[in-house]
Design a protein around this motif. Structure first.
Motif, short mmCIF file in Angstrom:
data_model
loop_
_atom_site.label_atom_id
_atom_site.label_comp_id
_atom_site.label_asym_id
_atom_site.label_seq_id
_atom_site.Cartn_x
_atom_site.Cartn_y
_atom_site.Cartn_z
N HIS A 77 -13.06 -1.55 2.70
CA HIS A 77 -13.31 -2.04 1.11
C HIS A 77 -14.09 -0.74 0.58
CE1 HIS A 77 -16.17 -3.02 -2.13
NE2 HIS A 77 -15.47 -3.86 -2.37
N VAL A 94 0.94 -1.31 0.01
CA VAL A 94 -0.03 0.09 0.08
C VAL A 94 0.85 1.16 0.02
CG1 VAL A 94 -1.96 1.38 1.34
CG2 VAL A 94 -1.62 -1.14 1.30
N ARG A 116 -2.97 -4.75 0.68
CA ARG A 116 -4.39 -4.98 0.07
C ARG A 116 -4.31 -5.47 -1.33
NH1 ARG A 116 -3.88 1.36 -2.93
NH2 ARG A 116 -2.72 0.70 -4.54
N GLU A 117 -5.65 -5.80 -1.85
CA GLU A 117 -5.92 -6.44 -2.98
C GLU A 117 -7.02 -5.74 -3.72
OE1 GLU A 117 -7.38 -10.22 -2.61
OE2 GLU A 117 -8.80 -9.85 -0.74
N THR A 133 -11.62 -2.64 -3.84
CA THR A 133 -10.17 -2.41 -3.38
C THR A 133 -10.24 -2.61 -1.88
OG1 THR A 133 -9.18 -0.91 -4.77
CG2 THR A 133 -8.01 -1.15 -2.83
N ARG A 134 -9.65 -3.70 -1.53
CA ARG A 134 -9.88 -4.33 0.11
C ARG A 134 -8.37 -4.07 0.65
NH1 ARG A 134 -13.22 -9.19 -0.49
NH2 ARG A 134 -11.27 -10.13 -1.03
N TRP A 135 -8.52 -3.63 1.78
CA TRP A 135 -7.17 -3.45 2.54
C TRP A 135 -7.19 -3.73 3.82
CZ3 TRP A 135 -9.70 0.83 1.02
CH2 TRP A 135 -10.07 2.05 1.94
N TRP A 136 -6.05 -4.09 4.62
CA TRP A 136 -6.31 -4.34 6.14
C TRP A 136 -4.93 -3.75 7.20
CZ3 TRP A 136 -6.70 -7.26 1.75
CH2 TRP A 136 -5.40 -8.07 1.62
N ALA A 144 -2.06 0.78 6.91
CA ALA A 144 -2.44 -0.44 6.09
C ALA A 144 -1.59 -1.53 5.97
CB ALA A 144 -3.10 -0.04 4.74
N LEU A 179 -5.57 5.47 -2.90
CA LEU A 179 -6.26 4.34 -3.40
C LEU A 179 -6.17 4.43 -5.14
CD1 LEU A 179 -9.43 4.11 -1.51
CD2 LEU A 179 -7.63 2.53 -1.28
N HIS A 222 -10.35 -4.21 8.56
CA HIS A 222 -10.40 -4.25 7.13
C HIS A 222 -11.24 -3.50 6.68
CE1 HIS A 222 -8.90 -8.69 6.52
NE2 HIS A 222 -8.66 -8.36 7.72
#
Length: 402
Positions: free
Chosen positions: A303, A11, A332-333, A307-310, A329, A17, A301
């Motif tokens: 969304h 990230v 991510r994916e 786009t998802r990130w944690w 973060a 983003l 997490h």
């Protein structure tokens, strides 16, 4: 909030983003999740990202936690730009959010309102253990803008609570529910767990009846999962406790559905029953329908637009990153079109409304209808909806559909 973080892509340090995520921002529902990772004790079945005082270590503190989360909320505003984005739902989960003073929870909510605004009719929920609040605490939460409480009741039987390492007594829940209503909260949820080793059918029915006696407008009932690395898993592995029995779990689920439905609570997601649409957990519906949310806190997490990130897991690492003004973060994916289609199926088929038929392979659906797992009439009008038997075998249905 699970304790194990998945791998993913790096990230940017400022949390920026991709354009694909920002595109359409503000046209989809938006909410906030705030993770509060503190607990007095660790329950034997829990593998969430939580910490007792003894586990927390240096570099993290409950006293400064609200300011740290507020720093992430301000970062969220910078990342998402100046798009009009009032939060439709805010959910404080944990851990035990109500270990923080009500003023701290109120300040976090106030920061979300200051940076993003709160939509009219916003749903603001906090989870709580029954022993973590009293009448005065609830009054202050309501004054701060909270309007929904979710209590971890789990069971009404002392021996079941003991196996789960829960510290409250069964009689605490009715008292807390009374205080909650007196404080003016609009919605009350109770969380229950079935399938605990040593729990009998009569124990589960007693728990359902005790929950219904306090007149919640929402009940969540979850099958116990023995998670690796927990104290409960170790006890099962050593033979001290029997593993949950699948047939007993199915029976308990059927008991729950029958009992709750008879008292006016209808299922709208496999594990959730509500007294009508207004009582449904709108925040969880954001998750289940692929809307946008920002998750603040260690391990949280998020969304936005596919786009998802944690975030990093430990509170100290989380605080250190925000002190340095870099994103907390961890990874991510970015989901492709096929990933998003599969995810929609996995989540939406669990809803009473089902998922759109045009996402699915007709041959697979026909097989599941023939097996009595999907409803023919619903499919004929464009929805794939589980039958009562399908709800018991939902994971298998999802595997066949994806």
């Amino acid at each position: 909030m699970p304790s194990i973080l998945p791998d993913g892509d790096p990230v940017p340090s400022d949390g920026a983003l991709p354009e694909s995520a920002i595109d359409g921002l503000g046209t989809r529902p938006f909410g906030f999740y705030v993770h509060v990772p503190f607990c007095v004790t660790r329950c034997g079945y829990c593998d969430f990202n939580t910490y007792t005082a003894a586990e927390l270590g240096p570099g993290a503190s409950r006293d400064s936690y609200a300011e740290t989360v507020i720093a992430e909320i301000r970062m969220a505003r910078r990342v998402l730009g100046d798009v009009d984005l009032p939060a439709e739902t805010v959910f404080f989960g944990g851990g035990t959010p109500t270990l923080l003073p009500p003023g701290d929870l109120g300040r976090i909510l106030g920061a979300i309102e200051a940076e993003f605004g709160l939509a009219g009719g916003v749903e603001v929920t906090t989870e709580a253990n029954p022993e973590s609040v009293d009448e005065a605490y609830l009054g202050r939460l309501r004054e701060a803008g909270f309007n929904r409480m979710s209590y971890g009741m789990q069971s009404a039987r002392e021996h079941v609570l003991a196996t789960l390492d829960r510290t409250h007594t069964p009689g605490r829940v009715p008292q807390v529910a009374e205080w909650t209503r007196a404080a003016g909260f609009e919605h009350v949820n109770l969380d229950l767990i079935y399938g605990t080793p040593g729990e009998r059918d009569e124990d589960w029915l007693a728990s359902l009846d005790a929950a219904l006696a306090v007149r919640p407008d929402h009940v969540s009932a979850y099958a116990l999962i023995v998670e690796e690395g927990t104290r409960l898993a170790a006890r099962v592995r050593r033979g001290e406790l029997a593993a949950p029995d699948d047939d007993a779990m199915a029976d308990r689920y059927a008991m729950a559905d029958e009992r709750l439905s008879a008292h006016g609570l209808s299922w709208y997601e496999i594990s959730n029953w509500a007294a009508g649409p207004a009582a449904r957990c709108r925040h969880n519906l954001l998750y289940w329908t692929g809307a946008d949310w920002w998750g603040a806190g260690p391990g949280a997490h998020s969304h936005v637009g596919g786009t998802r990130w944690w975030n990093v897991k430990h509170p100290a690492a989380y605080a250190a990153r925000l002190d340095e003004r870099v994103t907390p973060a961890h990874a991510r994916e970015v989901l492709g079109a096929e990933d998003r289609r599969i995810e929609r199926i996995m989540l939406e088929v669990r809803l009473a409304d089902g998922c759109p038929a045009d996402l699915l392979d007709d041959a697979a659906v026909e097989r599941l209808i023939a097996d009595g797992l999907l409803d023919r009439q619903a499919y004929d009008i464009g929805r794939a909806c589980l039958t009562p038997r399908g709800r018991l075998l939902a994971d298998a249905v999802v595997r066949d559909l994806t």
